[in-house]
Motif scaffolding. Structure first.
Motif, PDB file in Angstrom:
ATOM      1  N   CYS A  83       0.820  -1.217   0.000  1.00 48.05           N
ATOM      2  CA  CYS A  83       0.000   0.000   0.000  1.00 48.05           C
ATOM      3  C   CYS A  83       0.853   1.268   0.000  1.00 48.05           C
ATOM      4  O   CYS A  83       0.759   2.095   0.914  1.00 48.05           O
ATOM      5  CB  CYS A  83      -0.948  -0.010   1.191  1.00 48.05           C
ATOM      6  SG  CYS A  83      -2.189  -1.282   1.002  1.00 48.05           S
ATOM      7  N   LYS A  84       1.650   1.419  -1.051  1.00 48.30           N
ATOM      8  CA  LYS A  84       2.503   2.609  -1.108  1.00 48.30           C
ATOM      9  C   LYS A  84       1.699   3.865  -1.424  1.00 48.30           C
ATOM     10  O   LYS A  84       2.163   4.979  -1.185  1.00 48.30           O
ATOM     11  CB  LYS A  84       3.640   2.415  -2.119  1.00 48.30           C
ATOM     12  CG  LYS A  84       3.212   2.358  -3.574  1.00 48.30           C
ATOM     13  CD  LYS A  84       4.427   2.277  -4.487  1.00 48.30           C
ATOM     14  CE  LYS A  84       4.063   2.106  -5.949  1.00 48.30           C
ATOM     15  NZ  LYS A  84       3.069   3.037  -6.490  1.00 48.30           N
ATOM     16  N   ASP A  85       0.482   3.708  -1.948  1.00 47.78           N
ATOM     17  CA  ASP A  85      -0.294   4.874  -2.373  1.00 47.78           C
ATOM     18  C   ASP A  85      -1.328   5.318  -1.347  1.00 47.78           C
ATOM     19  O   ASP A  85      -2.234   6.102  -1.680  1.00 47.78           O
ATOM     20  CB  ASP A  85      -0.979   4.594  -3.711  1.00 47.78           C
ATOM     21  CG  ASP A  85       0.041   4.461  -4.830  1.00 47.78           C
ATOM     22  OD1 ASP A  85       1.067   5.179  -4.774  1.00 47.78           O
ATOM     23  OD2 ASP A  85      -0.180   3.643  -5.730  1.00 47.78           O
ATOM     24  N   GLY A  86      -1.214   4.843  -0.127  1.00 50.37           N
ATOM     25  CA  GLY A  86      -2.109   5.372   0.907  1.00 50.37           C
ATOM     26  C   GLY A  86      -2.740   4.299   1.764  1.00 50.37           C
ATOM     27  O   GLY A  86      -2.806   3.126   1.387  1.00 50.37           O
ATOM     28  N   PHE A  87      -3.202   4.737   2.899  1.00 49.81           N
ATOM     29  CA  PHE A  87      -3.807   3.819   3.859  1.00 49.81           C
ATOM     30  C   PHE A  87      -4.678   4.612   4.817  1.00 49.81           C
ATOM     31  O   PHE A  87      -4.656   5.852   4.819  1.00 49.81           O
ATOM     32  CB  PHE A  87      -2.727   3.032   4.631  1.00 49.81           C
ATOM     33  CG  PHE A  87      -1.710   3.901   5.321  1.00 49.81           C
ATOM     34  CD1 PHE A  87      -1.961   4.440   6.568  1.00 49.81           C
ATOM     35  CD2 PHE A  87      -0.496   4.199   4.702  1.00 49.81           C
ATOM     36  CE1 PHE A  87      -1.029   5.246   7.208  1.00 49.81           C
ATOM     37  CE2 PHE A  87       0.444   5.010   5.339  1.00 49.81           C
ATOM     38  CZ  PHE A  87       0.166   5.536   6.584  1.00 49.81           C
ATOM     39  N   ARG A  88      -5.453   3.913   5.617  1.00 49.18           N
ATOM     40  CA  ARG A  88      -6.272   4.548   6.664  1.00 49.18           C
ATOM     41  C   ARG A  88      -6.025   3.827   7.985  1.00 49.18           C
ATOM     42  O   ARG A  88      -5.925   2.588   8.004  1.00 49.18           O
ATOM     43  CB  ARG A  88      -7.754   4.464   6.296  1.00 49.18           C
ATOM     44  CG  ARG A  88      -8.676   5.066   7.368  1.00 49.18           C
ATOM     45  CD  ARG A  88     -10.147   4.957   6.958  1.00 49.18           C
ATOM     46  NE  ARG A  88     -10.395   5.692   5.733  1.00 49.18           N
ATOM     47  CZ  ARG A  88     -11.354   5.392   4.855  1.00 49.18           C
ATOM     48  NH1 ARG A  88     -12.156   4.367   5.070  1.00 49.18           N
ATOM     49  NH2 ARG A  88     -11.507   6.114   3.775  1.00 49.18           N
ATOM     50  N   ILE A  89      -5.945   4.612   9.050  1.00 46.14           N
ATOM     51  CA  ILE A  89      -5.785   4.062  10.399  1.00 46.14           C
ATOM     52  C   ILE A  89      -7.076   4.304  11.171  1.00 46.14           C
ATOM     53  O   ILE A  89      -7.604   5.418  11.162  1.00 46.14           O
ATOM     54  CB  ILE A  89      -4.640   4.781  11.153  1.00 46.14           C
ATOM     55  CG1 ILE A  89      -3.328   4.654  10.405  1.00 46.14           C
ATOM     56  CG2 ILE A  89      -4.489   4.227  12.572  1.00 46.14           C
ATOM     57  CD1 ILE A  89      -2.936   3.235  10.116  1.00 46.14           C
ATOM     58  N   VAL A  90      -7.562   3.256  11.836  1.00 43.91           N
ATOM     59  CA  VAL A  90      -8.750   3.385  12.690  1.00 43.91           C
ATOM     60  C   VAL A  90      -8.439   2.706  14.025  1.00 43.91           C
ATOM     61  O   VAL A  90      -7.828   1.644  14.057  1.00 43.91           O
ATOM     62  CB  VAL A  90      -9.977   2.695  12.048  1.00 43.91           C
ATOM     63  CG1 VAL A  90     -11.168   2.669  13.005  1.00 43.91           C
ATOM     64  CG2 VAL A  90     -10.364   3.386  10.744  1.00 43.91           C
ATOM     65  N   LEU A 135      -5.731  -0.048   7.049  1.00 41.01           N
ATOM     66  CA  LEU A 135      -6.558  -0.407   5.889  1.00 41.01           C
ATOM     67  C   LEU A 135      -5.954   0.202   4.631  1.00 41.01           C
ATOM     68  O   LEU A 135      -5.557   1.368   4.630  1.00 41.01           O
ATOM     69  CB  LEU A 135      -7.975   0.142   6.077  1.00 41.01           C
ATOM     70  CG  LEU A 135      -8.687  -0.331   7.346  1.00 41.01           C
ATOM     71  CD1 LEU A 135      -9.847   0.583   7.673  1.00 41.01           C
ATOM     72  CD2 LEU A 135      -9.159  -1.764   7.172  1.00 41.01           C
ATOM     73  N   GLY A 136      -5.901  -0.613   3.588  1.00 40.97           N
ATOM     74  CA  GLY A 136      -5.357  -0.086   2.335  1.00 40.97           C
ATOM     75  C   GLY A 136      -5.863  -0.873   1.147  1.00 40.97           C
ATOM     76  O   GLY A 136      -6.539  -1.884   1.297  1.00 40.97           O
ATOM     77  N   GLY A 137      -5.496  -0.379  -0.009  1.00 43.29           N
ATOM     78  CA  GLY A 137      -5.963  -1.006  -1.243  1.00 43.29           C
ATOM     79  C   GLY A 137      -6.604   0.050  -2.103  1.00 43.29           C
ATOM     80  O   GLY A 137      -6.761   1.194  -1.678  1.00 43.29           O
ATOM     81  N   ARG A 138      -6.987  -0.322  -3.300  1.00 41.71           N
ATOM     82  CA  ARG A 138      -7.453   0.690  -4.244  1.00 41.71           C
ATOM     83  C   ARG A 138      -8.830   1.238  -3.916  1.00 41.71           C
ATOM     84  O   ARG A 138      -9.151   2.361  -4.273  1.00 41.71           O
ATOM     85  CB  ARG A 138      -7.478   0.099  -5.658  1.00 41.71           C
ATOM     86  CG  ARG A 138      -6.151   0.265  -6.372  1.00 41.71           C
ATOM     87  CD  ARG A 138      -6.273  -0.153  -7.798  1.00 41.71           C
ATOM     88  NE  ARG A 138      -6.835  -1.500  -7.874  1.00 41.71           N
ATOM     89  CZ  ARG A 138      -7.406  -1.999  -8.949  1.00 41.71           C
ATOM     90  NH1 ARG A 138      -7.522  -1.278 -10.033  1.00 41.71           N
ATOM     91  NH2 ARG A 138      -7.872  -3.230  -8.953  1.00 41.71           N
ATOM     92  N   ASP A 139      -9.678   0.450  -3.267  1.00 39.96           N
ATOM     93  CA  ASP A 139     -11.085   0.827  -3.152  1.00 39.96           C
ATOM     94  C   ASP A 139     -11.512   1.166  -1.735  1.00 39.96           C
ATOM     95  O   ASP A 139     -12.563   0.731  -1.264  1.00 39.96           O
ATOM     96  CB  ASP A 139     -11.969  -0.294  -3.707  1.00 39.96           C
ATOM     97  CG  ASP A 139     -11.722  -0.485  -5.187  1.00 39.96           C
ATOM     98  OD1 ASP A 139     -11.594   0.539  -5.879  1.00 39.96           O
ATOM     99  OD2 ASP A 139     -11.644  -1.629  -5.627  1.00 39.96           O
ATOM    100  N   LEU A 140     -10.718   1.962  -1.036  1.00 39.52           N
ATOM    101  CA  LEU A 140     -11.139   2.394   0.300  1.00 39.52           C
ATOM    102  C   LEU A 140     -12.326   3.334   0.151  1.00 39.52           C
ATOM    103  O   LEU A 140     -12.258   4.336  -0.553  1.00 39.52           O
ATOM    104  CB  LEU A 140     -10.007   3.153   1.003  1.00 39.52           C
ATOM    105  CG  LEU A 140      -8.933   2.345   1.716  1.00 39.52           C
ATOM    106  CD1 LEU A 140      -8.031   3.290   2.492  1.00 39.52           C
ATOM    107  CD2 LEU A 140      -9.523   1.301   2.637  1.00 39.52           C
ATOM    108  N   HIS A 141     -13.384   3.028   0.854  1.00 39.36           N
ATOM    109  CA  HIS A 141     -14.571   3.873   0.765  1.00 39.36           C
ATOM    110  C   HIS A 141     -14.390   5.101   1.638  1.00 39.36           C
ATOM    111  O   HIS A 141     -13.585   5.119   2.564  1.00 39.36           O
ATOM    112  CB  HIS A 141     -15.802   3.086   1.201  1.00 39.36           C
ATOM    113  CG  HIS A 141     -16.108   1.956   0.284  1.00 39.36           C
ATOM    114  ND1 HIS A 141     -16.665   2.141  -0.955  1.00 39.36           N
ATOM    115  CD2 HIS A 141     -15.871   0.636   0.417  1.00 39.36           C
ATOM    116  CE1 HIS A 141     -16.788   0.968  -1.548  1.00 39.36           C
ATOM    117  NE2 HIS A 141     -16.309   0.038  -0.744  1.00 39.36           N
TER     118      HIS A 141
END
Ligand code: 5GP
Ligand code: ZN
Length: 114
Positions: free
Chosen positions: A78-85, A104-110
């Motif tokens: 996930c070099k192009d972004g991620f989310r922390i919760v 959380l990462g991957g192309r389709d993060l809502h």
């Protein structure tokens, strides 16, 4: 350690998990019900219930915990972004009362929150 805690059992290797990183303070493994292409759980080795139990005295190890996240994301694709919760306490719907960050990462993060 808490004998009734699922994450403590994973730390002790009494329960299986796909572990992607561990050091003396933290362990990182794949969530068993992923909601994104990448869904890791970054967990403290110490049994602390949640961020509700954190104070100023915890800033050093908490800083170390957060600082390992970018490399974990990159190393796991996930070099192009991620989310922390981090869910904390009853109103958040926290399911496992042992401090953890969802990565959380991957192309389709809502846009919606976890
Ligand atoms: P919480 O609601 O506490 O923030 O999230 C707990 C997370 O732990 C959930 O996403 C859930 O899928 C994950 N989880 C619960 N039990 C297990 C388990 O036994 N193994 C793994 N790998 N993940 C778990
Ligand atoms: Zn625990």
């Amino acid at each position: 350690m808490n004998d009734d805690c699922i994450f403590c059992k994973i730390i002790k290797k009494d329960l299986p998990a796909k572990i992607v990183f561990e050091d003396k303070e933290f362990i990182v493994f794949c969530d068993k019900n992923p909601i994104a292409k990448l869904h890791l759980l970054l967990v403290t080795r110490t049994h602390i219930e949640s961020l509700q139990n954190i104070s100023n005295n915890d800033s050093e190890w908490l800083g170390r915990m957060i600082s390992i996240i970018p490399k974990l994301a990159i190393d796991n694709g996930c070099k192009d972004g991620f989310r922390i919760v981090s869910n904390a306490g009853i109103n958040s719907g926290q399911e496992v009362p042992h401090l953890h960050f969802h990565i959380l990462g991957g192309r389709d993060l809502h846009r919606k929150m976890l």
